[in-house]
Design a protein around this motif. Structure first.
Motif, PDB file in Angstrom:
ATOM      1  N   ALA A 101       1.094  -1.411  -0.008  1.00 41.41           N
ATOM      2  CA  ALA A 101       0.387  -0.006  -0.169  1.00 41.41           C
ATOM      3  C   ALA A 101       0.992   1.113  -0.110  1.00 41.41           C
ATOM      4  O   ALA A 101       0.552   2.159  -0.487  1.00 41.41           O
ATOM      5  N   GLN A 102       1.909   0.920   1.204  1.00 42.08           N
ATOM      6  CA  GLN A 102       2.609   2.546   0.666  1.00 42.08           C
ATOM      7  C   GLN A 102       3.680   2.365  -0.544  1.00 42.08           C
ATOM      8  O   GLN A 102       3.977   3.692  -0.827  1.00 42.08           O
ATOM      9  N   ARG A 159       2.216   1.648  -3.385  1.00 44.97           N
ATOM     10  CA  ARG A 159       1.851   2.048  -4.383  1.00 44.97           C
ATOM     11  C   ARG A 159       1.585   3.902  -4.303  1.00 44.97           C
ATOM     12  O   ARG A 159       1.435   4.624  -5.120  1.00 44.97           O
ATOM     13  N   GLU A 160       0.907   4.625  -2.867  1.00 42.70           N
ATOM     14  CA  GLU A 160       1.235   5.714  -2.847  1.00 42.70           C
ATOM     15  C   GLU A 160       2.615   6.585  -2.755  1.00 42.70           C
ATOM     16  O   GLU A 160       2.446   7.496  -3.693  1.00 42.70           O
ATOM     17  N   ILE A 161       3.577   5.837  -2.918  1.00 39.66           N
ATOM     18  CA  ILE A 161       4.986   6.830  -3.636  1.00 39.66           C
ATOM     19  C   ILE A 161       5.006   6.219  -4.641  1.00 39.66           C
ATOM     20  O   ILE A 161       5.418   7.838  -5.408  1.00 39.66           O
ATOM     21  N   GLY A 212       2.835   6.258  -7.015  1.00 36.75           N
ATOM     22  CA  GLY A 212       1.975   7.570  -7.315  1.00 36.75           C
ATOM     23  C   GLY A 212       1.677   9.003  -7.049  1.00 36.75           C
ATOM     24  O   GLY A 212       1.504   9.795  -7.890  1.00 36.75           O
ATOM     25  N   THR A 213       2.418   9.494  -6.011  1.00 38.84           N
ATOM     26  CA  THR A 213       2.707  10.584  -6.132  1.00 38.84           C
ATOM     27  C   THR A 213       4.088  11.116  -5.477  1.00 38.84           C
ATOM     28  O   THR A 213       4.907  12.503  -5.233  1.00 38.84           O
ATOM     29  N   GLY A 214       4.968  10.056  -5.355  1.00 40.57           N
ATOM     30  CA  GLY A 214       6.538  10.075  -5.052  1.00 40.57           C
ATOM     31  C   GLY A 214       7.614  11.258  -5.814  1.00 40.57           C
ATOM     32  O   GLY A 214       7.143  10.959  -7.307  1.00 40.57           O
ATOM     33  N   SER A 239       0.302  15.998  -9.973  1.00 44.61           N
ATOM     34  CA  SER A 239       0.447  15.356  -8.403  1.00 44.61           C
ATOM     35  C   SER A 239      -1.371  15.625  -8.828  1.00 44.61           C
ATOM     36  O   SER A 239      -1.584  16.262  -9.825  1.00 44.61           O
ATOM     37  N   GLY A 240      -2.219  14.941  -8.167  1.00 48.71           N
ATOM     38  CA  GLY A 240      -3.288  14.375  -8.332  1.00 48.71           C
ATOM     39  C   GLY A 240      -4.595  16.695  -8.068  1.00 48.71           C
ATOM     40  O   GLY A 240      -5.022  16.487  -8.630  1.00 48.71           O
ATOM     41  N   SER A 250       5.410  18.361 -10.038  1.00 48.58           N
ATOM     42  CA  SER A 250       6.480  17.461  -8.945  1.00 48.58           C
ATOM     43  C   SER A 250       8.336  18.317 -10.020  1.00 48.58           C
ATOM     44  O   SER A 250       8.169  18.266 -10.799  1.00 48.58           O
TER      45      SER A 250
END
Length: 99
Positions: A44-45, A47-49, A51-53, A76-77, A82
């Motif tokens: 899960a972490q 996936r978050e990184i 998508g937005t890292g 980003s969303g 970035s």
């Protein structure tokens, strides 16, 4: 299919996550997680990184301009672009406005 995660046994106990591309090629291997539950939280972490890292070029080849051009194409969303410096153009503009 964009790719997938594999949960595998770690050599010294615990579990690791392998991130695979769509063709089954290895993209990354995680640290060792003590439990499957911790490994799933690691996915899960990741996936978050992913998508937005931000991208931070710490290579020594002296080519940060190439990475900066690539990073500017990714937003980003919230519609912010970035940068490699660990922030966003919007944040950079706010910082400059305060100085």
């Amino acid at each position: 299919m964009a790719g997938y995660f594999e949960l595998v046994d770690a050599p010294d106990g615990g579990y690791r996550i392998r991130m695979m591309d769509a063709a089954g090629g290895l993209m990354a291997v995680s640290v060792t997680f003590p439990t499957k539950r911790a490994a799933v939280a690691g996915i899960a972490q990741a996936r978050e990184i992913a998508g937005t890292g931000l991208v931070r070029d710490r290579s020594g080849d002296g080519q940060p301009a190439v990475m900066a051009a690539m990073a500017k194409r990714r937003t980003s969303g919230a519609g912010r672009v970035s940068t490699l410096s660990g922030g966003t153009l919007a944040a950079t503009k706010r910082t400059r406005a305060h100085h």
